[in-house]
Write a protein that holds these residues in place. Structure first.
Motif, short mmCIF file in Angstrom:
data_model
loop_
_atom_site.label_atom_id
_atom_site.label_comp_id
_atom_site.label_asym_id
_atom_site.label_seq_id
_atom_site.Cartn_x
_atom_site.Cartn_y
_atom_site.Cartn_z
N MET A 77 0.85 -1.16 0.00
CA MET A 77 0.00 0.00 0.00
C MET A 77 0.90 1.23 0.00
SD MET A 77 -2.92 -1.33 2.69
CE MET A 77 -3.74 0.22 2.77
N ARG A 78 0.29 2.34 -0.36
CA ARG A 78 1.04 3.59 -0.41
C ARG A 78 0.42 4.61 0.53
NH1 ARG A 78 3.18 5.30 -6.05
NH2 ARG A 78 2.77 7.26 -5.04
N ILE A 79 1.28 5.48 1.04
CA ILE A 79 0.81 6.58 1.87
C ILE A 79 1.70 7.79 1.57
CG2 ILE A 79 2.24 5.92 3.84
CD1 ILE A 79 -0.04 6.94 5.66
N THR A 80 1.10 8.96 1.56
CA THR A 80 1.85 10.19 1.39
C THR A 80 1.83 10.92 2.72
OG1 THR A 80 1.22 10.34 -0.93
CG2 THR A 80 2.03 12.35 0.11
N TYR A 81 3.01 11.26 3.21
CA TYR A 81 3.13 11.97 4.47
C TYR A 81 4.16 13.09 4.28
CZ TYR A 81 4.05 12.91 9.37
OH TYR A 81 4.19 13.54 10.58
N ASN A 82 3.78 14.30 4.59
CA ASN A 82 4.65 15.48 4.40
C ASN A 82 5.20 15.55 2.98
OD1 ASN A 82 4.26 16.50 6.95
ND2 ASN A 82 6.12 15.61 7.79
N ASP A 83 4.33 15.36 2.02
CA ASP A 83 4.67 15.44 0.59
C ASP A 83 5.69 14.40 0.14
OD1 ASP A 83 2.90 17.58 0.17
OD2 ASP A 83 4.42 19.03 0.81
N THR A 84 5.82 13.31 0.88
CA THR A 84 6.71 12.22 0.52
C THR A 84 5.90 10.93 0.45
OG1 THR A 84 8.52 13.30 1.69
CG2 THR A 84 8.83 10.99 1.14
N ASP A 85 6.10 10.16 -0.62
CA ASP A 85 5.40 8.89 -0.78
C ASP A 85 6.18 7.77 -0.12
OD1 ASP A 85 3.29 9.98 -2.25
OD2 ASP A 85 4.37 9.75 -4.14
N TYR A 86 5.46 6.92 0.57
CA TYR A 86 6.03 5.75 1.22
C TYR A 86 5.25 4.52 0.78
CZ TYR A 86 8.17 9.15 4.39
OH TYR A 86 8.88 10.19 4.91
N VAL A 87 5.91 3.39 0.77
CA VAL A 87 5.27 2.12 0.43
C VAL A 87 5.38 1.22 1.65
CG1 VAL A 87 5.34 0.10 -1.07
CG2 VAL A 87 5.87 2.36 -2.00
N TYR A 88 4.25 0.62 2.03
CA TYR A 88 4.29 -0.32 3.14
C TYR A 88 3.46 -1.55 2.82
CZ TYR A 88 -0.31 1.36 4.69
OH TYR A 88 -1.64 1.70 4.77
N GLU A 89 3.82 -2.64 3.48
CA GLU A 89 3.13 -3.91 3.32
C GLU A 89 2.74 -4.41 4.70
OE1 GLU A 89 4.35 -8.45 2.04
OE2 GLU A 89 5.50 -6.78 1.25
N ILE A 90 1.52 -4.89 4.82
CA ILE A 90 1.03 -5.40 6.10
C ILE A 90 1.39 -6.87 6.19
CG2 ILE A 90 -1.01 -5.76 7.53
CD1 ILE A 90 -2.28 -3.45 5.86
N GLU A 91 2.12 -7.25 7.24
CA GLU A 91 2.57 -8.63 7.40
C GLU A 91 1.44 -9.57 7.80
OE1 GLU A 91 5.84 -9.12 10.03
OE2 GLU A 91 7.21 -8.01 8.74
N ASN A 92 0.59 -9.17 8.71
CA ASN A 92 -0.43 -10.05 9.26
C ASN A 92 -1.83 -9.58 8.91
OD1 ASN A 92 -0.20 -7.77 10.87
ND2 ASN A 92 -0.43 -8.84 12.79
N GLY A 93 -2.05 -9.23 7.66
CA GLY A 93 -3.33 -8.67 7.23
C GLY A 93 -4.53 -9.57 7.46
N ALA A 94 -4.35 -10.88 7.31
CA ALA A 94 -5.47 -11.81 7.48
C ALA A 94 -5.94 -11.87 8.94
CB ALA A 94 -5.08 -13.20 7.00
N GLY A 113 -1.19 3.99 11.15
CA GLY A 113 -2.22 3.25 11.87
C GLY A 113 -3.62 3.57 11.36
N ARG A 114 -3.87 4.83 11.10
CA ARG A 114 -5.18 5.23 10.56
C ARG A 114 -5.40 4.66 9.17
NH1 ARG A 114 -5.19 11.52 12.33
NH2 ARG A 114 -5.72 11.18 14.52
N SER A 115 -4.35 4.65 8.37
CA SER A 115 -4.46 4.10 7.02
C SER A 115 -4.86 2.63 7.05
CB SER A 115 -3.13 4.28 6.28
OG SER A 115 -3.16 3.67 5.02
N VAL A 116 -4.21 1.88 7.92
CA VAL A 116 -4.54 0.45 8.04
C VAL A 116 -5.94 0.29 8.62
CG1 VAL A 116 -3.90 -1.72 9.18
CG2 VAL A 116 -2.12 -0.24 8.24
N SER A 117 -6.27 1.11 9.61
CA SER A 117 -7.61 1.03 10.23
C SER A 117 -8.71 1.28 9.22
CB SER A 117 -7.74 2.07 11.34
OG SER A 117 -6.87 1.78 12.40
N LEU A 118 -8.51 2.24 8.34
CA LEU A 118 -9.51 2.53 7.32
C LEU A 118 -9.60 1.39 6.31
CD1 LEU A 118 -8.83 6.29 6.67
CD2 LEU A 118 -10.87 5.29 7.72
N ARG A 119 -8.46 0.84 5.95
CA ARG A 119 -8.42 -0.26 4.96
C ARG A 119 -9.16 -1.49 5.49
NH1 ARG A 119 -8.04 -2.32 0.00
NH2 ARG A 119 -6.71 -4.11 -0.11
N TYR A 120 -8.97 -1.81 6.76
CA TYR A 120 -9.56 -3.02 7.34
C TYR A 120 -10.80 -2.73 8.18
CZ TYR A 120 -5.65 -5.69 5.66
OH TYR A 120 -4.73 -6.31 4.85
#
Length: 71
Positions: free
Chosen positions: A1-18, A62-69
């Motif tokens: 997943m991607r998130i933009t924070y302070n005009d910088t893009d970051y990529v993250y992957e959730i390890e235990n999504g299930a 945390g909010r990004s993951v919370s919204l996704r799930y």
């Protein structure tokens, strides 16, 4: 997943999504190749782990993951 924070893009992957549900208080992610653990304490996401990220960035992740799930 991607998130933009302070005009910088970051990529993250959730390890235990299930395993994420409404009672989840700890999320393990890979942020730009580095493991990060986020903990939800009284509806505030904090970072727990070896690398250090800004508290506001941890909250945004945390909010990004919370919204996704729909936590």
């Amino acid at each position: 997943m991607r998130i933009t924070y302070n005009d910088t893009d970051y990529v993250y992957e959730i390890e235990n999504g299930a395993a994420i549900n409404k009672e989840t208080v700890e999320i393990k992610i890979i942020l730009n190749g580095e493991p990060v653990t986020l903990k939800n304490i009284n509806k505030v996401w904090i970072q727990d782990g070896e690398i250090t990220i800004e508290p506001d960035f941890a909250q945004a992740l945390g909010r990004s993951v919370s919204l996704r799930y729909r936590m």
